[in-house]
Design a protein around this motif. Structure first.
Motif, mmCIF file in Angstrom:
data_model
loop_
_atom_site.group_PDB
_atom_site.id
_atom_site.type_symbol
_atom_site.label_atom_id
_atom_site.label_comp_id
_atom_site.label_asym_id
_atom_site.label_seq_id
_atom_site.Cartn_x
_atom_site.Cartn_y
_atom_site.Cartn_z
ATOM 1 N N ASP A 42 0.862 -1.177 0.000
ATOM 2 C CA ASP A 42 0.000 0.000 0.000
ATOM 3 C C ASP A 42 0.903 1.233 0.000
ATOM 4 O O ASP A 42 1.877 1.305 0.767
ATOM 5 C CB ASP A 42 -0.878 0.050 1.248
ATOM 6 C CG ASP A 42 -1.920 -1.056 1.298
ATOM 7 O OD1 ASP A 42 -2.215 -1.650 0.243
ATOM 8 O OD2 ASP A 42 -2.433 -1.318 2.399
ATOM 9 N N VAL A 43 0.588 2.193 -0.875
ATOM 10 C CA VAL A 43 1.392 3.411 -1.000
ATOM 11 C C VAL A 43 0.446 4.585 -1.216
ATOM 12 O O VAL A 43 -0.577 4.447 -1.886
ATOM 13 C CB VAL A 43 2.361 3.307 -2.200
ATOM 14 C CG1 VAL A 43 3.138 4.588 -2.400
ATOM 15 C CG2 VAL A 43 3.315 2.143 -2.035
ATOM 16 N N THR A 44 0.794 5.742 -0.662
ATOM 17 C CA THR A 44 0.052 6.971 -0.928
ATOM 18 C C THR A 44 0.944 7.916 -1.710
ATOM 19 O O THR A 44 2.069 8.207 -1.292
ATOM 20 C CB THR A 44 -0.403 7.640 0.387
ATOM 21 O OG1 THR A 44 -1.254 6.729 1.095
ATOM 22 C CG2 THR A 44 -1.167 8.925 0.104
ATOM 23 N N LEU A 45 0.429 8.377 -2.856
ATOM 24 C CA LEU A 45 1.140 9.351 -3.681
ATOM 25 C C LEU A 45 0.649 10.735 -3.272
ATOM 26 O O LEU A 45 -0.506 11.098 -3.519
ATOM 27 C CB LEU A 45 0.852 9.117 -5.169
ATOM 28 C CG LEU A 45 1.113 7.708 -5.721
ATOM 29 C CD1 LEU A 45 0.732 7.640 -7.193
ATOM 30 C CD2 LEU A 45 2.550 7.301 -5.507
ATOM 31 N N LEU A 46 1.504 11.508 -2.646
ATOM 32 C CA LEU A 46 1.126 12.849 -2.209
ATOM 33 C C LEU A 46 1.147 13.810 -3.393
ATOM 34 O O LEU A 46 1.911 13.619 -4.345
ATOM 35 C CB LEU A 46 2.075 13.325 -1.109
ATOM 36 C CG LEU A 46 2.053 12.485 0.169
ATOM 37 C CD1 LEU A 46 3.108 12.981 1.146
ATOM 38 C CD2 LEU A 46 0.671 12.479 0.800
ATOM 39 N N PRO A 47 0.300 14.853 -3.350
ATOM 40 C CA PRO A 47 0.258 15.814 -4.455
ATOM 41 C C PRO A 47 1.634 16.413 -4.754
ATOM 42 O O PRO A 47 2.377 16.766 -3.834
ATOM 43 C CB PRO A 47 -0.707 16.890 -3.948
ATOM 44 C CG PRO A 47 -1.553 16.202 -2.931
ATOM 45 C CD PRO A 47 -0.651 15.187 -2.287
ATOM 46 N N HIS A 48 1.967 16.475 -6.034
ATOM 47 C CA HIS A 48 3.191 17.110 -6.528
ATOM 48 C C HIS A 48 4.470 16.484 -5.962
ATOM 49 O O HIS A 48 5.498 17.154 -5.889
ATOM 50 C CB HIS A 48 3.159 18.621 -6.260
ATOM 51 C CG HIS A 48 1.896 19.259 -6.735
ATOM 52 N ND1 HIS A 48 1.604 19.431 -8.076
ATOM 53 C CD2 HIS A 48 0.815 19.722 -6.054
ATOM 54 C CE1 HIS A 48 0.412 19.988 -8.196
ATOM 55 N NE2 HIS A 48 -0.088 20.184 -6.990
ATOM 56 N N GLN A 49 4.394 15.234 -5.574
ATOM 57 C CA GLN A 49 5.545 14.525 -5.019
ATOM 58 C C GLN A 49 5.859 13.302 -5.880
ATOM 59 O O GLN A 49 4.968 12.708 -6.490
ATOM 60 C CB GLN A 49 5.250 14.033 -3.592
ATOM 61 C CG GLN A 49 4.906 15.115 -2.615
ATOM 62 C CD GLN A 49 6.135 15.729 -1.987
ATOM 63 O OE1 GLN A 49 7.145 15.080 -1.818
ATOM 64 N NE2 GLN A 49 6.036 16.998 -1.642
ATOM 65 N N VAL A 50 7.128 12.903 -5.886
ATOM 66 C CA VAL A 50 7.553 11.668 -6.530
ATOM 67 C C VAL A 50 7.648 10.591 -5.452
ATOM 68 O O VAL A 50 8.209 10.826 -4.385
ATOM 69 C CB VAL A 50 8.925 11.827 -7.219
ATOM 70 C CG1 VAL A 50 9.392 10.501 -7.797
ATOM 71 C CG2 VAL A 50 8.858 12.895 -8.296
ATOM 72 N N THR A 51 7.098 9.432 -5.731
ATOM 73 C CA THR A 51 7.117 8.316 -4.802
ATOM 74 C C THR A 51 7.582 7.068 -5.532
ATOM 75 O O THR A 51 7.131 6.798 -6.649
ATOM 76 C CB THR A 51 5.709 8.064 -4.216
ATOM 77 O OG1 THR A 51 5.239 9.279 -3.622
ATOM 78 C CG2 THR A 51 5.719 6.955 -3.187
ATOM 79 N N LEU A 52 8.485 6.316 -4.918
ATOM 80 C CA LEU A 52 8.904 5.032 -5.477
ATOM 81 C C LEU A 52 7.951 3.956 -4.975
ATOM 82 O O LEU A 52 7.833 3.739 -3.770
ATOM 83 C CB LEU A 52 10.333 4.700 -5.058
ATOM 84 C CG LEU A 52 11.420 5.583 -5.648
ATOM 85 C CD1 LEU A 52 12.786 5.191 -5.080
ATOM 86 C CD2 LEU A 52 11.430 5.493 -7.163
ATOM 87 N N VAL A 53 7.269 3.303 -5.903
ATOM 88 C CA VAL A 53 6.305 2.264 -5.572
ATOM 89 C C VAL A 53 6.978 0.906 -5.783
ATOM 90 O O VAL A 53 7.355 0.566 -6.903
ATOM 91 C CB VAL A 53 5.041 2.375 -6.450
ATOM 92 C CG1 VAL A 53 4.053 1.260 -6.130
ATOM 93 C CG2 VAL A 53 4.388 3.756 -6.262
ATOM 94 N N PRO A 54 7.146 0.118 -4.716
ATOM 95 C CA PRO A 54 7.789 -1.179 -4.863
ATOM 96 C C PRO A 54 6.888 -2.177 -5.600
ATOM 97 O O PRO A 54 5.669 -2.161 -5.427
ATOM 98 C CB PRO A 54 8.041 -1.635 -3.426
ATOM 99 C CG PRO A 54 7.093 -0.849 -2.596
ATOM 100 C CD PRO A 54 6.777 0.418 -3.334
ATOM 101 N N THR A 55 7.521 -3.017 -6.414
ATOM 102 C CA THR A 55 6.773 -4.050 -7.140
ATOM 103 C C THR A 55 7.057 -5.453 -6.613
ATOM 104 O O THR A 55 6.292 -6.373 -6.883
ATOM 105 C CB THR A 55 7.116 -4.042 -8.644
ATOM 106 O OG1 THR A 55 8.485 -4.444 -8.807
ATOM 107 C CG2 THR A 55 6.874 -2.674 -9.254
ATOM 108 N N GLY A 56 8.167 -5.617 -5.896
ATOM 109 C CA GLY A 56 8.563 -6.945 -5.437
ATOM 110 C C GLY A 56 9.119 -7.813 -6.553
ATOM 111 O O GLY A 56 9.312 -9.013 -6.369
#
Length: 156
Positions: A42-56
């Motif tokens: 579970d990941v939350t993408l904050l507005p105007h931010q870059v987030t690395l989402v793990p895929t495993g």
């Protein structure tokens, strides 16, 4: 990567996610170009931010291929989300690198004003394998191999 068991390209689960029920990417129709890739957490993408989402996941392929990562169009349009570098590129020598075992992380940016929640198991991206060409006199394979993980080929 074309080893003695005849494997040419595909996906594997990285060891840290081995017992977490990660599904290997699959094409949903016979004419689909991309293999759907799910979020491993579970990941939350904050507005105007870059987030690395793990895929495993990690991917193996031939030396003259790469895996292109593309945000799924429906998810992108509905949520104003894109890959920060347009298309993520996973090089063949990223597989099993010493820093992170080749763990594929999706670098997503939220262009909207509201947080976007991604649930574990949600199909977020597609992976498409591509072959590429080299220029005359290319010597990239003559030096040292990859020494690390994400962004390890350097800034210059």
């Amino acid at each position: 990567m074309n080893d003695k068991d005849g494997r040419q390209r595909g996906f594997e689960v990285v060891s840290a996610y081995m017992e977490k029920g990660i599904e290997l990417p699959a094409r949903k129709t016979g004419s689909s170009a991309g293999y759907d890739i799910q979020a491993a957490e579970d990941v939350t993408l904050l507005p105007h931010q870059v987030t690395l989402v793990p895929t495993g996941l990690k991917a193996y392929m031939q030396p003259d291929e790469y895996l292109g990562l593309h945000v799924r169009s429906g998810f992108s349009i509905k949520n104003q989300v894109s890959c920060i570098n347009s298309q993520g590129i996973i090089d063949a020598d990223y597989y099993n690198n010493p820093d992170n075992e080749g763990h594929i992380m999706l670098p997503l940016i939220n262009h909207g004003e509201k947080a976007v929640k991604i649930a574990r198991g949600m199909r977020v991206a597609q992976g498409i394998f591509y072959r590429y060409l080299l220029v005359d006199g290319d010597r990239a394979g003559c030096g040292a191999g990859r020494g690390g993980g994400f962004g390890s080929t350097g800034d210059r």
